[in-house]
Scaffold this motif. Structure first.
Motif, PDB file in Angstrom:
ATOM      1  N   GLU A 113       0.818  -1.209   0.000  1.00 35.37           N
ATOM      2  CA  GLU A 113       0.000   0.000   0.000  1.00 35.37           C
ATOM      3  C   GLU A 113       0.855   1.264   0.000  1.00 35.37           C
ATOM      4  OE1 GLU A 113      -0.463  -2.305   2.572  1.00 35.37           O
ATOM      5  OE2 GLU A 113      -2.059  -3.375   1.529  1.00 35.37           O
ATOM      6  N   ASN A 114       2.045   1.238   0.545  1.00 33.29           N
ATOM      7  CA  ASN A 114       2.872   2.433   0.681  1.00 33.29           C
ATOM      8  C   ASN A 114       3.742   2.703  -0.549  1.00 33.29           C
ATOM      9  OD1 ASN A 114       1.820   2.718   3.224  1.00 33.29           O
ATOM     10  ND2 ASN A 114       3.525   1.700   4.236  1.00 33.29           N
ATOM     11  N   GLU A 115       4.014   1.688  -1.381  1.00 32.89           N
ATOM     12  CA  GLU A 115       4.893   1.845  -2.537  1.00 32.89           C
ATOM     13  C   GLU A 115       4.190   2.632  -3.631  1.00 32.89           C
ATOM     14  OE1 GLU A 115       8.098   0.842  -2.789  1.00 32.89           O
ATOM     15  OE2 GLU A 115       7.929   0.255  -0.697  1.00 32.89           O
ATOM     16  N   PRO A 116       4.932   3.405  -4.433  1.00 34.26           N
ATOM     17  CA  PRO A 116       4.297   4.134  -5.545  1.00 34.26           C
ATOM     18  C   PRO A 116       3.871   3.131  -6.622  1.00 34.26           C
ATOM     19  CG  PRO A 116       6.667   4.445  -5.583  1.00 34.26           C
ATOM     20  CD  PRO A 116       6.351   3.707  -4.325  1.00 34.26           C
ATOM     21  N   LYS A 117       2.732   3.377  -7.194  1.00 33.48           N
ATOM     22  CA  LYS A 117       2.172   2.465  -8.191  1.00 33.48           C
ATOM     23  C   LYS A 117       2.487   2.982  -9.589  1.00 33.48           C
ATOM     24  CE  LYS A 117      -1.408   0.829  -5.224  1.00 33.48           C
ATOM     25  NZ  LYS A 117      -2.777   0.522  -5.032  1.00 33.48           N
ATOM     26  N   ILE A 118       2.738   2.022 -10.521  1.00 31.83           N
ATOM     27  CA  ILE A 118       3.062   2.363 -11.900  1.00 31.83           C
ATOM     28  C   ILE A 118       1.762   2.388 -12.694  1.00 31.83           C
ATOM     29  CG2 ILE A 118       4.317   1.596 -13.939  1.00 31.83           C
ATOM     30  CD1 ILE A 118       6.237   0.157 -12.075  1.00 31.83           C
TER      31      ILE A 118
END
Length: 137
Positions: free
Chosen positions: A7-12
């Protein structure tokens, strides 16, 4: 190791986007692109007739094979030489076995009137080197 939190990682971004109001007009546009003429309808019964005719032809051919092919089961007469050679070269057949198998009709057929002259017998005995075997038999 670091803990990985999805949930915290940036999404591509995927890179694929549908145009605005694409699915609202999709069916209308698709119907306009289809050809107007009707497809040709092929009857099932027409194929069935050809299948029946083909099956009948195969059946007729299968029944004609024994009639048209030359039969190899013809009985061939045994010639006397072949029969004599067979009996001679079979080690388990002796004269006593042959005597037991012969019937009276066969014995009468064997008794033919052969007239041999003395000269013929003398010539045969002089040429034959197994004179002792002939005397012992």
């Amino acid at each position: 190791m670091k803990t990985f939190k999805l949930e915290n990682e940036p999404k591509i971004e995927t890179g694929f986007k549908t145009p605005d109001h694409y699915f609202e007009n999709f069916s209308i546009k698709m119907m306009e692109q289809l050809p107007k003429n009707e497809p040709k309808v092929i009857s099932i019964f027409q194929k069935r007739k050809t299948l029946i005719i083909a099956a009948a032809a195969v059946l007729v051919l299968a029944l004609m094979i024994p009639i048209l092919s030359p039969s190899s089961t013809d009985k061939k007469e045994l010639d006397a030489t072949a029969l004599e050679n067979y009996i001679t070269y079979q080690s388990n057949v002796n004269q006593y076995d042959l005597i037991n198998v012969l019937e009276t009709e066969d014995i009468n057929n064997i008794k033919t009137g052969i007239v041999l002259e003395d000269e013929t017998i003398e010539d045969h005995l002089s040429v034959n080197s197994n004179l002792e075997n002939l005397i012992l038999e």
